[in-house]
Design an enzyme around this catalytic site. Structure first.
Site, PDB file in Angstrom:
ATOM      1  N   HIS A   1      -6.110  -7.511  -0.434  1.00 52.48           N
ATOM      2  CA  HIS A   1      -6.370  -6.106  -0.740  1.00 52.48           C
ATOM      3  C   HIS A   1      -5.611  -5.682  -1.992  1.00 52.48           C
ATOM      4  CE1 HIS A   1      -6.707  -6.590   3.700  1.00 52.48           C
ATOM      5  NE2 HIS A   1      -7.858  -5.977   3.478  1.00 52.48           N
TER       6      HIS A   1
ATOM      7  N   HIS B   1       0.811  -1.224   0.000  1.00 49.86           N
ATOM      8  CA  HIS B   1       0.000   0.000   0.000  1.00 49.86           C
ATOM      9  C   HIS B   1       0.843   1.274   0.000  1.00 49.86           C
ATOM     10  CE1 HIS B   1      -3.591  -2.355   0.430  1.00 49.86           C
ATOM     11  NE2 HIS B   1      -3.255  -2.827   1.612  1.00 49.86           N
TER      12      HIS B   1
ATOM     13  N   ASP C   1      -2.373 -10.673  -2.314  1.00 45.87           N
ATOM     14  CA  ASP C   1      -2.928 -10.201  -1.051  1.00 45.87           C
ATOM     15  C   ASP C   1      -4.438  -9.961  -1.255  1.00 45.87           C
ATOM     16  OD1 ASP C   1      -1.843  -8.636   1.685  1.00 45.87           O
ATOM     17  OD2 ASP C   1      -3.681  -7.755   0.868  1.00 45.87           O
TER      18      ASP C   1
ATOM     19  N   ASP D   1      -3.956 -13.014   3.591  1.00 46.92           N
ATOM     20  CA  ASP D   1      -5.223 -12.564   4.179  1.00 46.92           C
ATOM     21  C   ASP D   1      -6.442 -12.869   3.307  1.00 46.92           C
ATOM     22  OD1 ASP D   1      -4.264 -10.691   2.378  1.00 46.92           O
ATOM     23  OD2 ASP D   1      -4.403  -8.981   3.723  1.00 46.92           O
TER      24      ASP D   1
HETATM   25  C1  SP5 Z   1      -1.015  -5.166   3.966  1.00 53.70           C
HETATM   26  C2  SP5 Z   1      -2.462  -5.232   4.266  1.00 53.70           C
HETATM   27  O1  SP5 Z   1      -3.049  -6.311   4.218  1.00 53.70           O
HETATM   28  N1  SP5 Z   1      -3.051  -4.104   4.624  1.00 53.70           N
HETATM   29  C3  SP5 Z   1      -4.447  -4.151   4.880  1.00 53.70           C
HETATM   30  C4  SP5 Z   1      -4.880  -2.906   5.490  1.00 53.70           C
HETATM   31  C5  SP5 Z   1      -6.365  -2.938   5.643  1.00 53.70           C
HETATM   32  N2  SP5 Z   1      -6.698  -2.567   6.953  1.00 53.70           N
HETATM   33  C6  SP5 Z   1      -8.063  -2.202   7.040  1.00 53.70           C
HETATM   34  C7  SP5 Z   1      -8.400  -2.126   8.468  1.00 53.70           C
HETATM   35  C8  SP5 Z   1      -9.831  -1.778   8.670  1.00 53.70           C
HETATM   36  C9  SP5 Z   1     -10.141  -1.879  10.132  1.00 53.70           C
HETATM   37  N3  SP5 Z   1     -10.038  -3.213  10.606  1.00 53.70           N
HETATM   38  C10 SP5 Z   1     -11.307  -3.797  10.810  1.00 53.70           C
HETATM   39  C11 SP5 Z   1     -11.173  -5.218  11.218  1.00 53.70           C
HETATM   40  C12 SP5 Z   1     -12.535  -5.843  11.224  1.00 53.70           C
HETATM   41  N4  SP5 Z   1     -12.465  -7.238  11.563  1.00 53.70           N
HETATM   42 ZN    ZN Z   2      -4.029  -7.259   2.734  1.00 57.22          ZN
END
Ligand code: SP5
Ligand code: ZN
Length: 356
Positions: free
Chosen positions: A209, A171, A207, A297
């Site tokens: 995302h 990211h 990944d 993930d």
């Molecule tokens: C590297 C990577 O995988 N970064 C991912 C970042 C996304 N994070 C988003 C977090 C949003 C808040 N977390 C909520 C968890 C709900 N189970």
């Molecule tokens: Zn991720």
């Protein structure tokens, strides 16, 4: 079969303790924790992988991938924050910006660099979830060294290598950090392979995302192709503003960027079908090397994504990707501690099969 893939890591990765994330105004515990690296290392070592320390590298490649001002900011912002008394006098134990000088605010005004640490905190950061603490810089830089070391192995003839990078990187843009990422380890690895003589590099990002940082770093370039499969950012998932199929690259890079967003709930079949689409595209380029942004993930158990991939799916992905070309696997996300190790082992076992 013992695991034949070299694993590169830096013990400094354990020094990054983000101590949570500020999400929608509240501090949550966060899932990008030091134990991620320990469980990955333990599982890979138990599977028989040779583990080696990252070798220190200078900043030459890092500074072609990133704006040197971002690098300098990350190296110094904790000390400046601490020096300003924000932890001791105000109880602010981590760097969290409160003001972002976006285009919406500036509307054409010149971007200034205010001296106050609490003001500058937002200069290179684009979210509130990516905290900086006392050991963060050493970990961030150690992850870059791990990526460069693994890329060096493949650049000098190894068929496969894995960098246990923490914090993750995909990211991070040329001039900004967010999404639990600070510097883009995969982009640095791709650039290092180019410098080592690979004329065409393919980055495959699996990944859960979209790797908005990697996409934008190479958006104008045909020599580093980027393909990503990820949960649909339009369905409510980070990074929300990028990762759509019509983002195909720009100028000379047009056609060298591929996004395949997937519906929440997609499992092995849909995920591997999408991977095949990317592999067909990548194979046509005849890449000299592949960089894999290996987020774990997308797994069914993961708390940060709604994809439903199994360890068998990851193993098959490793097999298909490694068949393309010599490959450097760069650790990205993956947050379910009990299954993280088995998922990494499955992927690299598949890779070893695909490379054979
Ligand atoms: C590297 C990577 O995988 N970064 C991912 C970042 C996304 N994070 C988003 C977090 C949003 C808040 N977390 C909520 C968890 C709900 N189970
Ligand atoms: Zn991720």
């Amino acid at each position: 079969m013992s695991m034949p893939v070299p694993v590169v890591w830096s013990a400094d990765c354990l020094r990054h303790e983000p101590a949570g994330e500020v999400w929608l105004g509240l501090r949550d515990p966060g899932t990008e924790v030091p134990d991620r690296a320990l469980v990955l290392r333990a599982a890979l070592e138990a599977a028989g992988a040779p583990v080696q320390d990252a070798r220190p590298h200078d900043d030459a490649i890092l500074r072609t991938v990133h704006d040197p001002r971002l690098v300098g900011h990350l190296a110094g912002i904790w000390a400046d924050w601490d020096q300003a008394g924000l932890p001791a006098d105000y109880g602010r134990d981590r760097v969290v910006p409160y003001l972002f000088p976006t285009g919406a605010m500036l509307a054409g005004l010149p971007l200034r660099v205010p001296p106050a640490a609490h003001a500058r905190a937002g200069l290179f950061c684009y979210d509130t979830m990516t905290l900086v603490g006392p050991g963060s810089w050493e970990a961030i830089r150690g992850a870059v060294d791990a990526a460069l070391t693994a890329a060096g192995l493949v650049g000098s003839g190894a068929r496969l290598a894995y960098a246990l990078c923490r914090p993750p990187g995909h990211h991070a843009t040329r001039g900004g950090y967010g999404g639990s990422c600070y510097l883009n380890n995969a982009a640095v690895a791709a650039q290092a392979l180019r410098v080592a003589g690979a004329a065409q590099v393919a980055v495959l990002d699996i990944d859960a995302h979209h790797g908005n940082g990697t996409q934008m770093i190479f958006y104008d370039r045909p020599d580093v192709w980027y393909g990503s499969l990820h949960v649909d950012p339009g369905a409510g998932w980070f990074p929300h503003y990028a990762g759509y199929p019509d983002e195909r690259g720009r100028g000379a890079g047009h056609g060298y960027n591929w996004n395949l967003p997937l519906a929440p709930g997609t499992g092995d079949e849909g995920w591997l079908d999408a991977l095949d689409v990317l592999c067909v595209e990548a194979r046509e380029l005849r890449p000299d090397a592949v960089v894999v942004s290996l987020g774990l993930d997308a797994a069914a158990e993961d708390p940060e994504s709604p994809l439903q991939v199994t360890a068998a799916g990851y193993r098959e992905a490793g097999r298909r990707i490694a068949a393309l070309a010599p490959a450097v696997f760069i650790q990205e996300g993956g947050y379910h501690l009990p299954t993280l190790g088995p998922l990494a082992v499955a992927t690299l076992q598949g890779a070893a099969e695909g490379a054979a």
